[in-house]
Design a protein around this motif. Structure first.
Motif, PDB file in Angstrom:
ATOM      1  N   ALA A 153      -5.699  99.836   2.576  1.00 18.47           N
ATOM      2  CA  ALA A 153      -4.588 100.293   3.418  1.00 18.47           C
ATOM      3  C   ALA A 153      -5.108 100.817   4.760  1.00 18.47           C
ATOM      4  O   ALA A 153      -4.498 100.573   5.809  1.00 18.47           O
ATOM      5  N   TYR A 154      -6.232 101.519   4.733  1.00 21.39           N
ATOM      6  CA  TYR A 154      -6.773 102.064   5.977  1.00 21.39           C
ATOM      7  C   TYR A 154      -7.253 100.943   6.901  1.00 21.39           C
ATOM      8  O   TYR A 154      -7.027 100.990   8.112  1.00 21.39           O
ATOM      9  N   LEU A 155      -7.898  99.939   6.333  1.00 20.46           N
ATOM     10  CA  LEU A 155      -8.345  98.810   7.159  1.00 20.46           C
ATOM     11  C   LEU A 155      -7.150  98.056   7.734  1.00 20.46           C
ATOM     12  O   LEU A 155      -7.205  97.565   8.860  1.00 20.46           O
ATOM     13  N   GLY A 156      -6.060  97.972   6.961  1.00 20.96           N
ATOM     14  CA  GLY A 156      -4.843  97.378   7.502  1.00 20.96           C
ATOM     15  C   GLY A 156      -4.325  98.164   8.689  1.00 20.96           C
ATOM     16  O   GLY A 156      -3.868  97.584   9.684  1.00 20.96           O
ATOM     17  N   SER A 190     -10.676  92.140   6.226  1.00 21.20           N
ATOM     18  CA  SER A 190     -12.101  92.464   6.139  1.00 21.20           C
ATOM     19  C   SER A 190     -12.437  93.370   4.961  1.00 21.20           C
ATOM     20  O   SER A 190     -13.571  93.844   4.869  1.00 21.20           O
ATOM     21  N   THR A 191     -11.476  93.603   4.056  1.00 17.22           N
ATOM     22  CA  THR A 191     -11.718  94.547   2.963  1.00 17.22           C
ATOM     23  C   THR A 191     -12.925  94.153   2.124  1.00 17.22           C
ATOM     24  O   THR A 191     -13.799  94.979   1.825  1.00 17.22           O
ATOM     25  N   GLY A 192     -12.988  92.881   1.728  1.00 14.78           N
ATOM     26  CA  GLY A 192     -14.108  92.427   0.905  1.00 14.78           C
ATOM     27  C   GLY A 192     -15.446  92.614   1.598  1.00 14.78           C
ATOM     28  O   GLY A 192     -16.425  93.052   0.986  1.00 14.78           O
ATOM     29  N   LEU A 193     -15.506  92.283   2.886  1.00 19.03           N
ATOM     30  CA  LEU A 193     -16.749  92.418   3.639  1.00 19.03           C
ATOM     31  C   LEU A 193     -17.166  93.877   3.762  1.00 19.03           C
ATOM     32  O   LEU A 193     -18.343  94.225   3.594  1.00 19.03           O
ATOM     33  N   THR A 223     -14.655  95.668  14.324  1.00 18.64           N
ATOM     34  CA  THR A 223     -15.242  95.308  13.036  1.00 18.64           C
ATOM     35  C   THR A 223     -16.670  95.825  12.923  1.00 18.64           C
ATOM     36  O   THR A 223     -17.078  96.346  11.881  1.00 18.64           O
ATOM     37  N   ALA A 224     -17.445  95.701  14.013  1.00 16.20           N
ATOM     38  CA  ALA A 224     -18.844  96.151  13.992  1.00 16.20           C
ATOM     39  C   ALA A 224     -18.918  97.656  13.746  1.00 16.20           C
ATOM     40  O   ALA A 224     -19.773  98.133  12.983  1.00 16.20           O
ATOM     41  N   VAL A 251       3.066 110.440   3.536  1.00 12.52           N
ATOM     42  CA  VAL A 251       3.643 111.452   4.423  1.00 12.52           C
ATOM     43  C   VAL A 251       3.155 111.302   5.864  1.00 12.52           C
ATOM     44  O   VAL A 251       3.945 111.374   6.816  1.00 12.52           O
ATOM     45  N   LEU A 252       1.839 111.108   6.043  1.00 13.09           N
ATOM     46  CA  LEU A 252       1.261 111.093   7.387  1.00 13.09           C
ATOM     47  C   LEU A 252       0.788 109.719   7.834  1.00 13.09           C
ATOM     48  O   LEU A 252       0.470 109.538   9.009  1.00 13.09           O
ATOM     49  N   GLY A 253       0.715 108.770   6.898  1.00 11.10           N
ATOM     50  CA  GLY A 253       0.253 107.439   7.264  1.00 11.10           C
ATOM     51  C   GLY A 253      -1.241 107.277   7.063  1.00 11.10           C
ATOM     52  O   GLY A 253      -1.986 108.246   6.910  1.00 11.10           O
ATOM     53  N   ALA A 254      -1.689 106.015   7.095  1.00 12.90           N
ATOM     54  CA  ALA A 254      -3.094 105.709   6.804  1.00 12.90           C
ATOM     55  C   ALA A 254      -4.053 106.356   7.790  1.00 12.90           C
ATOM     56  O   ALA A 254      -5.193 106.680   7.453  1.00 12.90           O
TER      57      ALA A 254
END
Length: 423
Positions: free
Chosen positions: A266-269, A276-279, A328-329, A389-392
């Motif tokens: 969720a944070y990466l989204g 990129s979650t898997g990476l 991403t880096a 409540v506050l978002g990712a």
């Protein structure tokens, strides 16, 4: 007992065969050869079966973090609610590890291990086919209970089936399942979930568990349980100087880690890097392996500084992730720092609490395992509330605040729980 436990923990971390010289460890090969600890080589096939059991335990716990969006969409709940799949697993372990260890102390070890692995097979099967959020949560709790049983016996089992002069190395082999689950299992499960669906990832876990049942039945020797059990001196253990500070470090560090790790997809989204979650998890896992190796090389001489340094590294990673750059880096750099700082944490904290526990080292380590899982449960809940409540975007900042407190607790422990220890 404290010296023996601590030496074994350090030997396991280093992957060496060093064990303390005690009256219970005779010096001649003939005296060392017993039905439980045969002389000669390590029983590698049996130890690899135990390592696979550790792998199944660790991966079952953390897999939802990599497939959270798919599980959430399929079961018709928000990602915060789905993140409680990690919470209820941790609760299952935290609430049952100590009482189940006492109740099953007299069970034969192979029977108990097979029961635990069968529990994982059943829980992952239900998770894979369930279309009900409530049923999925029930299955996850069952998996946590099975984990509580497994963690109560795996390290001791590995030691008992090895010659005394190789017991540290035996535990090291068995515990390789943890970094393998982080570095290979979770990224592989994430890629599999993205390619063919999260249910297939959990079904694959069932297949592994079923194969493991046969492997254990054929390759792992049976051992008796304990003839007599006793009540763990919990109150006296908590009064031992240094135990509470180390437990405070443990709770804060694990809480902070879980808040972010559970909701990393969720944070990466939120950062625009949903693909990129898997990476990111692969980089985190590989860095964790490096952290475990580095810890093993230096723990005997630098226990205190490694504990503080690891906490600081995770805090730096949280600060980097809090920068809304969407690079991403930069995210991969943060994942590497996070993994390297986190990788050695279990070994460092177990060793520190064993030293602080003194004659109650075993009880101190049991308390740490229970508190560790309680912190994971709290992290799943806290992260879910923050997300709703506050978002990712609030996740990394909250973790950073927690880890500032964690560094303070490390300093407290340095002057108390880690006092007199190397480095």
């Amino acid at each position: 007992m404290a010296n023996d436990t601590t030496a074994a923990a350090r030997s396991a971390a280093l992957g060496t065969s060093e064990t303390p010289s005690t009256p219970e460890t005779p010096s001649t090969p003939e005296a060392r050869a017993t039905p439980e600890t045969p002389s000669g080589r390590l029983p590698l096939l049996a130890l690899l079966a135990l390592a696979t059991a550790v792998f199944v335990t660790s991966l079952t716990e953390t897999l939802p973090a990599g497939v959270l969006p798919g599980m959430s969409a399929d079961l018709g709940v928000g990602e915060a609610a789905m993140g409680q799949a990690v919470t209820v697993y941790a609760l299952g372990t935290a609430l049952t590890a100590v009482p189940l260890a006492a109740r099953t102390a007299a069970w034969r070890r192979k029977h108990l291990l097979l029961t635990s692995v069968a529990g994982f097979a059943a829980a992952n099967t239900v998770t894979a086919v369930s279309s009900s959020y409530a049923l999925t949560m029930g299955a996850r709790f069952l998996a946590g209970v099975a984990a509580g049983v497994a963690w109560a016996l795996l390290a001791g089992y590995a030691r008992r089936i090895a010659p005394p002069h190789l017991q540290g190395r035996a535990v090291a082999v068995a515990m390789t399942g943890i970094p393998l689950a982080l570095s290979l299992g979770v990224p592989a499960g994430t890629f599999l979930g993205e390619a063919v669906g999260w249910r297939i990832a959990f079904a694959a876990m069932t297949v592994i568990a079923v194969v493991l049942l046969g492997w254990i039945a054929l390759a792992v020797p049976d051992l008796p349980g304990e003839a007599h059990g006793g009540c763990a001196p919990v109150a006296r253990t908590l009064r031992a100087p240094g135990v509470l500070p180390v437990l405070a470090v443990t709770f804060t560090l694990v809480l902070a880690h879980t808040v972010l790790y559970t909701y990393v997809a969720a944070y990466l989204g939120h950062l625009g890097l949903a693909g990129s979650t898997g990476l990111v998890l692969l980089v985190f896992g590989a860095a964790s392996l490096a952290g475990i190796w580095f810890t093993g090389r230096h723990i005997d001489r630098r226990l205190r500084i490694l504990t503080l340094g690891g906490t600081v590294l995770v805090a730096v990673a949280a600060a980097v992730l809090a920068v809304p750059a969407g690079s991403t880096a930069l995210v991969l750099t943060a994942a590497a720092l996070w993994g390297f700082g986190w990788g050695g944490a279990p070994t460092l904290l177990q060793t520190a609490v064993a030293d602080a526990g003194g004659e109650h080292a075993d009880t101190a380590q049991t308390l740490l395992v229970s508190l560790w899982n309680a912190a994971m449960a709290a992290g799943g809940i806290a992260g879910g509330v923050l997300l709703d409540v506050l978002g990712a975007g609030a996740l990394s900042w909250s973790v950073l605040v927690l880890l500032v407190r964690g560094v303070c607790f490390c300093v407290w422990a340095w002057g108390d729980g880690l006092a007199g220890l190397p480095g």
